[in-house]
Design a protein around this motif. Structure first.
Motif, PDB file in Angstrom:
ATOM      1  N   ASN A 123      44.689  38.859 -38.186  1.00 44.76           N
ATOM      2  CA  ASN A 123      46.077  38.430 -36.847  1.00 44.76           C
ATOM      3  C   ASN A 123      46.800  38.974 -37.570  1.00 44.76           C
ATOM      4  O   ASN A 123      47.660  38.887 -38.648  1.00 44.76           O
ATOM      5  CB  ASN A 123      45.322  36.420 -37.789  1.00 44.76           C
ATOM      6  N   ASN A 124      47.382  39.575 -36.162  1.00 38.40           N
ATOM      7  CA  ASN A 124      48.686  40.827 -36.564  1.00 38.40           C
ATOM      8  C   ASN A 124      49.169  39.924 -35.591  1.00 38.40           C
ATOM      9  O   ASN A 124      50.494  40.130 -35.004  1.00 38.40           O
ATOM     10  CB  ASN A 124      48.285  41.419 -35.288  1.00 38.40           C
ATOM     11  N   GLN A 125      49.284  38.184 -35.220  1.00 37.52           N
ATOM     12  CA  GLN A 125      50.818  37.185 -35.025  1.00 37.52           C
ATOM     13  C   GLN A 125      51.035  37.104 -33.994  1.00 37.52           C
ATOM     14  O   GLN A 125      51.764  36.295 -33.689  1.00 37.52           O
ATOM     15  CB  GLN A 125      52.572  37.241 -36.175  1.00 37.52           C
ATOM     16  N   TYR A 126      51.059  38.159 -33.116  1.00 39.60           N
ATOM     17  CA  TYR A 126      51.488  37.656 -31.867  1.00 39.60           C
ATOM     18  C   TYR A 126      50.031  37.953 -30.370  1.00 39.60           C
ATOM     19  O   TYR A 126      49.073  39.409 -31.299  1.00 39.60           O
ATOM     20  CB  TYR A 126      52.376  38.521 -31.268  1.00 39.60           C
ATOM     21  N   ALA A 127      49.557  37.139 -29.331  1.00 38.34           N
ATOM     22  CA  ALA A 127      48.836  37.622 -28.383  1.00 38.34           C
ATOM     23  C   ALA A 127      49.580  38.276 -27.651  1.00 38.34           C
ATOM     24  O   ALA A 127      49.993  37.420 -26.597  1.00 38.34           O
ATOM     25  CB  ALA A 127      47.925  36.412 -28.136  1.00 38.34           C
ATOM     26  N   ILE A 128      49.668  39.396 -27.428  1.00 37.90           N
ATOM     27  CA  ILE A 128      50.151  40.185 -26.918  1.00 37.90           C
ATOM     28  C   ILE A 128      52.565  39.872 -27.536  1.00 37.90           C
ATOM     29  O   ILE A 128      52.772  39.930 -28.331  1.00 37.90           O
ATOM     30  CB  ILE A 128      51.172  40.194 -25.215  1.00 37.90           C
TER      31      ILE A 128
END
Length: 374
Positions: A205-210
């Motif tokens: 979970n890197n906080q952004y989906a694009i």
């Protein structure tokens, strides 16, 4: 080879409380590199594994920087950086054995080279090649997957096949937070739980989906809770704490290998760089947010922690960085070598039996190539 017993039935469902993740992400090391209060149920990995993880993280970050530079030089068509996600990438690889399978996404090149794959082969897909570049059967690494979440179904299928064959092997599927919004992901969780397949889902979970922030993707308190409804043991971990990531994933893999069913692990981390070289992240996030996450840098955090334990010194740190520079030089040399194109290859593997139209097009191109040579 004898087949194992069929998957357990409904009478062996797990109790709901046994599926719940920790209320806060599991953490062993604070952001400043000092030891945090040890969480119950998880053990600190051996110092030797942690020092090896540090070496691989240093090499992985240098590889990532080099691949980004190769994109700017036109040697790669695209490159999705994983800077900031080193603990997830390396922790996932170190939790597996050579006989285990890895199902990566397009952002997991660092994990693949850490597993021992040839960097030039790993980058073939991102260079624009028509195949994944390496042999999945020989490396036990599936092709890097660009469509979101489709590899999770493939991972579960492989895990079920391994279980039926009686192989002592586990499958780990990497997935991003955006992929958890796809139907394939939920189908994979459900089937894995019903069959008690030996598979671990690692959500980075890197906080952004694009450009889409997590808050616009889900109302769940954490992505880890998405496994509970399907009967999947779930956990959340500080994804920038290599010690915690490795400890949790080692536990998850051990349980899956023992036949205790799948795990879903959500690692809370952050993508420091753009989504790809074609992205402008300043349009959807501010510099203060990036600076805040940079203070939780996974490489610096592990280095400080290991120095504090007295198992890492200046000489070892220098050696790790020198080895990383040598590795980057080998990557540059391999990727700067011009390859001879084979234009007729574009017609291969389109269909098992080429259509008349493809045969005609191939013949026209072959004739044109032959005329140009003459």
């Amino acid at each position: 080879m004898l087949m194992r017993e069929p998957a357990p039935g409904l009478e062996q469902r797990q109790a709901a409380e046994d599926l719940l993740p920790s209320p806060v992400p599991v953490r062993f090391v604070a952001e400043d590199g000092t030891a945090a209060d040890p969480p119950a149920g998880y053990a600190v990995p051996e110092d030797e594994r942690l020092v090896e993880a540090y070496r691989r993280m240093v090499a992985g970050r240098r590889f990532d920087r080099q691949a980004t530079a190769l994109t700017k030089q036109g040697r790669l068509a695209v490159y999705p950086s994983s800077r900031g996600q080193e603990a997830c990438q390396i922790g996932g690889v170190l939790a597996l054995r050579d006989a285990d399978w890895l199902f990566p996404t397009y952002r997991d090149s660092m994990a693949l080279v850490s597993r021992g794959l040839d960097p030039a082969e790993v980058l073939t897909l991102l260079q624009g090649g028509w195949h994944c570049g390496y042999d999945p059967a020989a490396t036990r690494v599936a092709p890097q997957c660009t469509p979101l979440a489709t590899q999770t179904l493939h991972a579960v299928g492989m895990a079920e096949a391994l279980r039926r064959k009686g192989e002592d092997a586990v499958v780990m599927a990497f997935i991003g937070d955006g992929g958890t919004s796809e139907g394939d992901f939920h189908e994979a969780l459900n089937y894995a739980a019903v069959r008690r397949a030996p598979v671990v889902f690692l959500v980075q979970n890197n906080q952004y989906a694009i450009s889409v922030p997590l808050a616009k993707q889900t109302a769940a308190p954490a992505l880890a809770y998405k496994g509970i409804g399907y009967g999947v043991r779930s956990e959340q971990v500080d994804g920038n704490d290599l010690v915690a990531v490795l400890s949790v994933l080692t536990t998850a893999v051990r349980h899956a290998r023992a036949g205790d069913g799948p795990w879903l692990v959500e690692a809370h981390t952050y993508r420091m760089d753009p989504h790809t070289n074609a992205d402008d992240p300043t349009r959807y996030r501010d510099g203060g947010e990036v600076e805040q996450w940079e203070s939780a840098d996974p490489v610096a955090r592990l280095e400080t922690y290991l120095r504090g334990r007295g198992v890492l010194d200046d000489e070892q740190v220098t050696a790790a960085h020198e080895a990383a520079e040598e590795f980057a030089a080998r990557v540059r040399e391999a990727m700067n070598a011009d390859s001879e194109p084979a234009p007729l290859e574009i017609f291969e593997h389109v269909f098992a039996e080429p259509t008349p139209q493809l045969r005609e097009q191939r013949a026209l191109l072959a004739a044109e190539l032959s005329a140009s040579e003459d």
